[in-house]
Design an enzyme around this catalytic site. Structure first.
Site, PDB file in Angstrom:
ATOM      1  N   ASN A   9      34.092  -1.918 -60.477  1.00 40.44           N
ATOM      2  CA  ASN A   9      33.575  -0.668 -61.043  1.00 40.44           C
ATOM      3  C   ASN A   9      32.255  -0.995 -61.729  1.00 40.44           C
ATOM      4  O   ASN A   9      32.245  -1.595 -62.802  1.00 40.44           O
ATOM      5  CB  ASN A   9      34.598  -0.109 -62.057  1.00 40.44           C
ATOM      6  CG  ASN A   9      34.056   1.103 -62.800  1.00 40.44           C
ATOM      7  OD1 ASN A   9      33.022   1.663 -62.432  1.00 40.44           O
ATOM      8  ND2 ASN A   9      34.756   1.499 -63.859  1.00 40.44           N
ATOM      9  N   LYS A  11      30.137   0.954 -63.045  1.00 37.93           N
ATOM     10  CA  LYS A  11      29.760   1.865 -64.142  1.00 37.93           C
ATOM     11  C   LYS A  11      28.299   2.302 -63.951  1.00 37.93           C
ATOM     12  O   LYS A  11      27.857   2.453 -62.820  1.00 37.93           O
ATOM     13  CB  LYS A  11      30.036   1.213 -65.490  1.00 37.93           C
ATOM     14  CG  LYS A  11      31.481   0.684 -65.562  1.00 37.93           C
ATOM     15  CD  LYS A  11      31.917   0.248 -66.912  1.00 37.93           C
ATOM     16  CE  LYS A  11      33.354  -0.258 -66.842  1.00 37.93           C
ATOM     17  NZ  LYS A  11      33.917  -0.605 -68.125  1.00 37.93           N
ATOM     18  N   HIS A  95      39.082   7.284 -65.966  1.00 39.15           N
ATOM     19  CA  HIS A  95      38.717   6.043 -66.662  1.00 39.15           C
ATOM     20  C   HIS A  95      38.634   6.321 -68.156  1.00 39.15           C
ATOM     21  O   HIS A  95      38.239   7.417 -68.572  1.00 39.15           O
ATOM     22  CB  HIS A  95      37.366   5.536 -66.128  1.00 39.15           C
ATOM     23  CG  HIS A  95      37.046   4.162 -66.596  1.00 39.15           C
ATOM     24  ND1 HIS A  95      36.543   3.916 -67.858  1.00 39.15           N
ATOM     25  CD2 HIS A  95      37.198   2.958 -66.000  1.00 39.15           C
ATOM     26  CE1 HIS A  95      36.397   2.607 -67.999  1.00 39.15           C
ATOM     27  NE2 HIS A  95      36.782   2.003 -66.886  1.00 39.15           N
ATOM     28  N   GLU A  97      36.544   5.550 -70.296  1.00 38.37           N
ATOM     29  CA  GLU A  97      35.217   5.999 -70.752  1.00 38.37           C
ATOM     30  C   GLU A  97      35.031   7.488 -70.475  1.00 38.37           C
ATOM     31  O   GLU A  97      34.372   8.183 -71.249  1.00 38.37           O
ATOM     32  CB  GLU A  97      34.122   5.152 -70.076  1.00 38.37           C
ATOM     33  CG  GLU A  97      34.078   3.744 -70.667  1.00 38.37           C
ATOM     34  CD  GLU A  97      33.709   2.643 -69.683  1.00 38.37           C
ATOM     35  OE1 GLU A  97      33.133   2.934 -68.624  1.00 38.37           O
ATOM     36  OE2 GLU A  97      34.016   1.465 -69.986  1.00 38.37           O
ATOM     37  N   GLU A 167      44.450  -0.156 -67.826  1.00 38.41           N
ATOM     38  CA  GLU A 167      43.277  -0.706 -68.493  1.00 38.41           C
ATOM     39  C   GLU A 167      43.405  -0.461 -69.991  1.00 38.41           C
ATOM     40  O   GLU A 167      43.026   0.622 -70.477  1.00 38.41           O
ATOM     41  CB  GLU A 167      41.999  -0.017 -67.984  1.00 38.41           C
ATOM     42  CG  GLU A 167      41.724  -0.220 -66.514  1.00 38.41           C
ATOM     43  CD  GLU A 167      40.229  -0.098 -66.194  1.00 38.41           C
ATOM     44  OE1 GLU A 167      39.694  -1.054 -65.632  1.00 38.41           O
ATOM     45  OE2 GLU A 167      39.609   0.915 -66.547  1.00 38.41           O
ATOM     46  N   GLY A 173      35.423  -4.392 -71.660  1.00 41.99           N
ATOM     47  CA  GLY A 173      34.079  -4.761 -72.084  1.00 41.99           C
ATOM     48  C   GLY A 173      34.045  -5.558 -73.384  1.00 41.99           C
ATOM     49  O   GLY A 173      32.988  -5.728 -73.987  1.00 41.99           O
ATOM     50  N   SER A 213      38.165  -6.856 -68.979  1.00 42.30           N
ATOM     51  CA  SER A 213      37.621  -8.206 -69.110  1.00 42.30           C
ATOM     52  C   SER A 213      38.183  -9.207 -68.102  1.00 42.30           C
ATOM     53  O   SER A 213      38.360 -10.390 -68.418  1.00 42.30           O
ATOM     54  CB  SER A 213      37.805  -8.728 -70.546  1.00 42.30           C
ATOM     55  OG  SER A 213      37.089  -7.903 -71.454  1.00 42.30           O
TER      56      SER A 213
HETATM   57  P1  13P Z   1      35.276  -4.892 -67.992  1.00 41.75           P
HETATM   58  O1  13P Z   1      35.779  -5.727 -66.837  1.00 41.75           O
HETATM   59  O2  13P Z   1      33.795  -4.955 -68.179  1.00 41.75           O
HETATM   60  O3  13P Z   1      36.055  -5.143 -69.241  1.00 41.75           O
HETATM   61  O4  13P Z   1      35.564  -3.361 -67.578  1.00 41.75           O
HETATM   62  C1  13P Z   1      36.827  -3.007 -67.152  1.00 41.75           C
HETATM   63  C2  13P Z   1      36.781  -1.630 -66.637  1.00 41.75           C
HETATM   64  O5  13P Z   1      36.615  -0.685 -67.377  1.00 41.75           O
HETATM   65  C3  13P Z   1      36.897  -1.445 -65.187  1.00 41.75           C
HETATM   66  O6  13P Z   1      37.074  -0.100 -64.852  1.00 41.75           O
END
Ligand code: 13P
Length: 250
Positions: A9, A11, A95, A97, A167, A173, A213
């Site tokens: 992903n 983003k 997600h 976010e 997640e 992140g 992560s």
């Molecule tokens: P990270 O791998 O950067 O922690 O992000 C995970 C994520 O949100 C994947 O959708």
């Protein structure tokens, strides 16, 4: 047997040119007899160019979001028929976010999932608790609400086409991965919840992937857990080398 699924992903990262270079490099490095499903979710602006590059490769295309309506006056939005048209096979929905920055509710996420399924693509439903919710012992109740809300009214057929991504928000992140046993216990719980909504057979076949992560050094112990069937990778999916090492975990 559940086939491992690794999805990157990206983003809000990479220009069209950067996305094309990534896709070309990854396609050239993937072994032809790969027994794993691999997808990348570039930003909307790069979907078309990446689709053309990965056409005859094992890499599949995913979108990061979708609107629930097929067309109309929704300025700035992208519909499921448009994503299908461009060559997407998967769509990430709900997600954390999107839930936290864009106010997506379980009800809305459910409508998006239905739109994805109606258009013949597979939704990747994201669920997971915040740090505060975990510390107050709400992990299971939060995940249960998100699973029931997201999968509401899909029927056995719809649920069996869905991929669930656990997640934990505190691991996204932050460089702080869930311990494999912590992830496993939630994955097991999710599988049991899906079993209640469907059958043991459907639940056993359902892919539940972990995100938060994930990197080349923690992927193997995560994948060694019984109910972890793959990974949704953020930051580490932006580098071809790191993403390839994750895909090729032992
Ligand atoms: P990270 O791998 O950067 O922690 O992000 C995970 C994520 O949100 C994947 O959708």
């Amino acid at each position: 047997m559940r086939r491992p699924f690794i999805c990157g992903n990206w983003k809000m990262n990479k220009t069209v040119r950067e996305s094309e270079i990534f896709a070309q490099q990854l396609a050239a490095l993937l072994p032809p007899s790969l027994q794993r499903d691999v997808a990348i979710a570039p930003p909307f602006t790069a979907l078309h160019s990446v689709a053309l590059i990965i056409r005859n490769t094992p890499i599949r295309l995913a979108a990061q979001n979708v609107h629930d309506r097929p067309k109309g006056a929704f300025t700035g939005e992208i519909s499921a028929p448009m994503l299908l048209d461009i060559g997407c096979q998967y769509v990430i929905v709900g997600h954390s976010e999107r839930r936290s920055y864009f106010g997506e509710t379980d009800e809305w996420i459910n409508k998006k999932i239905k739109a994805v399924l109606e258009n013949g693509m597979q939704p990747i439903l994201c669920v997971g608790e915040t740090l505060e919710e975990r510390e107050e012992n709400f992990t299971f109740s939060v995940v249960e609400r998100q699973i029931k809300g997201g999968l509401q009214g899909l029927g056995i057929d719809g649920i069996s086409k869905t991929i669930i991504a656990y997640e934990p928000v505190w691991a996204i992140g932050t460089g702080k991965t869930a311990e494999p046993f912590q992830a496993q216990e939630v994955h097991r719980f999710i599988r049991k919840e899906v079993e209640k909504l469907t059958s043991q057979e459907v639940a056993n076949e359902l892919r539940i992937i972990y995100g938060g992560s994930v990197n080349p050094s923690n992927i193997s112990p995560l994948m060694a857990e019984e109910d972890i069937d793959g990974a949704l990778v953020g930051g580490a999916s932006l580098s071809v080398d790191d993403f390839l090492s994750i895909i090729m975990y032992k």
